[in-house]
Design an enzyme around this catalytic site. Structure first.
Site, PDB file in Angstrom:
ATOM      1  N   ARG A   1      -1.439  12.220  -0.599  1.00 16.91           N
ATOM      2  CA  ARG A   1      -2.128  10.719  -0.582  1.00 16.91           C
ATOM      3  C   ARG A   1      -2.865  10.671   0.812  1.00 16.91           C
ATOM      4  O   ARG A   1      -4.160  10.455   1.004  1.00 16.91           O
ATOM      5  CB  ARG A   1      -1.166   9.627  -0.517  1.00 16.91           C
ATOM      6  CG  ARG A   1      -1.864   8.227  -0.788  1.00 16.91           C
ATOM      7  CD  ARG A   1      -0.871   7.163  -0.650  1.00 16.91           C
ATOM      8  NE  ARG A   1      -0.834   6.142  -0.902  1.00 16.91           N
ATOM      9  CZ  ARG A   1      -1.612   5.171   0.123  1.00 16.91           C
ATOM     10  NH1 ARG A   1      -1.358   5.216   1.219  1.00 16.91           N
ATOM     11  NH2 ARG A   1      -1.764   3.793  -0.266  1.00 16.91           N
TER      12      ARG A   1
ATOM     13  N   HIS B   1      -8.364   0.995  -0.499  1.00 13.77           N
ATOM     14  CA  HIS B   1      -8.413  -0.026  -1.817  1.00 13.77           C
ATOM     15  C   HIS B   1      -9.814  -0.253  -1.997  1.00 13.77           C
ATOM     16  O   HIS B   1      -9.822  -1.594  -2.312  1.00 13.77           O
ATOM     17  CB  HIS B   1      -7.394  -1.278  -1.206  1.00 13.77           C
ATOM     18  CG  HIS B   1      -6.144  -0.413  -1.147  1.00 13.77           C
ATOM     19  ND1 HIS B   1      -5.293   0.167  -2.062  1.00 13.77           N
ATOM     20  CD2 HIS B   1      -5.582  -0.381   0.132  1.00 13.77           C
ATOM     21  CE1 HIS B   1      -4.262   0.462  -1.428  1.00 13.77           C
ATOM     22  NE2 HIS B   1      -4.266   0.383   0.084  1.00 13.77           N
TER      23      HIS B   1
ATOM     24  N   GLN C   1      -3.982   2.279  -7.475  1.00 12.10           N
ATOM     25  CA  GLN C   1      -3.649   1.551  -6.361  1.00 12.10           C
ATOM     26  C   GLN C   1      -4.684   1.756  -5.264  1.00 12.10           C
ATOM     27  O   GLN C   1      -5.146   1.255  -4.715  1.00 12.10           O
ATOM     28  CB  GLN C   1      -1.887   1.853  -5.914  1.00 12.10           C
ATOM     29  CG  GLN C   1      -1.806   0.990  -4.674  1.00 12.10           C
ATOM     30  CD  GLN C   1      -1.196   1.601  -3.655  1.00 12.10           C
ATOM     31  OE1 GLN C   1      -1.587   2.669  -3.205  1.00 12.10           O
ATOM     32  NE2 GLN C   1       0.057   1.154  -3.420  1.00 12.10           N
TER      33      GLN C   1
ATOM     34  N   SER D   1       0.780  -1.235  -0.094  1.00 13.97           N
ATOM     35  CA  SER D   1      -0.059  -0.022   0.009  1.00 13.97           C
ATOM     36  C   SER D   1       0.850   1.164   0.248  1.00 13.97           C
ATOM     37  O   SER D   1       1.581   1.311  -0.812  1.00 13.97           O
ATOM     38  CB  SER D   1      -1.119   0.077   1.377  1.00 13.97           C
ATOM     39  OG  SER D   1      -1.919   0.966   1.097  1.00 13.97           O
ATOM     40  N   LEU D   2       0.929   1.888   1.147  1.00 17.51           N
ATOM     41  CA  LEU D   2       1.822   3.179   1.193  1.00 17.51           C
ATOM     42  C   LEU D   2       3.042   2.787   1.104  1.00 17.51           C
ATOM     43  O   LEU D   2       3.795   3.647   0.402  1.00 17.51           O
ATOM     44  CB  LEU D   2       1.565   3.878   2.580  1.00 17.51           C
ATOM     45  CG  LEU D   2       2.528   4.476   3.257  1.00 17.51           C
ATOM     46  CD1 LEU D   2       2.707   6.010   2.626  1.00 17.51           C
ATOM     47  CD2 LEU D   2       2.570   4.728   4.715  1.00 17.51           C
TER      48      LEU D   2
END
Length: 293
Positions: free
Chosen positions: A113, A195, A244, A88-89
């Site tokens: 983000r 997500h 993503q 993820s991040l």
């Protein structure tokens, strides 16, 4: 072959990065620069903040990014990946460490983000839940047949899948998953449906920032969350990074593909050791360790 892996949100702890700050002039310069870029003293929160302060999204994401990327930088020539991946991040940390994105640009992207995700979370009550003990296809089918928005979000390891969606749909799916034989279907203490399609407003905001960021040829391939495959083309990397936020994290598939392509040693760069544990659950014979200066 060495695979360097970078953790995502949830790995933070009070005091993170302080050892780097105190032992390396380069690290101290980078932390000081980060405070200037962000416009607040993130190092003070990282080193002295409470668990609640560190849990704030606008702090958590840049804090984990800084811990990971500054550690990779301070390692110097001993940081020598044949491939990288981030959860993820952590994908932005991995892209910074493998020289696809400059440090300052990576930090700005992570901050954008975090703020965009926070705003998206406030639009509709949403959450995530960890599902243990069911095959992926069963979880996917139940999500498909549940009203509202609920999707598979994180394929962490075999038998561990995180779902994401609106609160009512998550609650309904959890009940159905328990009836289907899940060992656990536990709502997580997160403030949003990461997500999932509910992150679309954040994806649009982040896309604009990514399009204005320079991406260069990476020093080694990155296995991206969206494709779980090795990517080296900067425009493809950019496209996958934009996708993503609303697409699932294919961590199981990424690790399996890295092993298939020759990875023999997985080295976790940053706070915590969650990813080492997941790698071991994906392949018990995998060699894992923690990055050290």
């Amino acid at each position: 072959m060495k695979a360097y892996i970078f953790p995502g949100q949830g790995a933070q702890f009070t005091g993170m990065g302080m050892d780097l700050y105190e032992s390396s002039a380069k690290a101290k310069d980078l932390f000081t620069h980060a405070n200037e870029v962000l416009g607040f003293d993130i190092t003070k929160i990282m080193f002295e903040g409470t668990a609640d302060e560190l849990k704030e999204t606008n702090v958590t994401q840049p804090a984990i990014f800084l811990h990971s990327t500054i550690l990779a930088e301070v390692m110097g020539n001993s940081f020598a990946p044949d491939m990288v991946a981030g959860h993820s991040l952590g994908e932005i940390s991995a892209l910074t460490a493998n020289r696809t994105i400059a440090f300052t640009d990576g930090l700005k992207l992570v901050h954008t983000r975090a703020l965009a995700m926070q705003k998206a979370c406030e639009i509709e009550p949403s959450t995530m839940a960890a599902v243990l003990g069911l095959e992926d296809h069963i979880v996917e089918d139940i999500c498909k047949n549940t009203g509202g928005v609920v999707v598979a979000a994180n394929y962490n390891c075999p038998g561990q899948l995180v779902i994401s969606g609106d609160v009512r749909a998550i609650d309904a799916a959890c009940e159905a998953l328990k009836q289907a034989g899940a060992r656990r279907a536990l709502v997580l203490p997160v403030g949003g449906a990461f997500h999932s399609p509910l992150m679309e407003p954040a994806r649009e905001e982040l896309a604009a920032a990514i399009e204005n960021t320079q991406f260069t040829e990476p020093a080694c391939p990155i296995y991206q969350n969206v494709t779980a495959t090795a990517v080296t083309n900067p425009s493809e990397i950019r496209k996958n990074l934009i996708s993503q936020l609303t697409a699932p994290v294919k961590w199981t598939q990424s690790v399996q593909n890295m092993i298939a392509n020759g990875a023999t040693h997985f080295i976790e760069v940053g706070p915590g050791n969650v990813l080492q544990g997941l790698v071991k659950k994906i392949d018990r014979d995998a060699n894992t360790s923690k990055a050290e200066v």
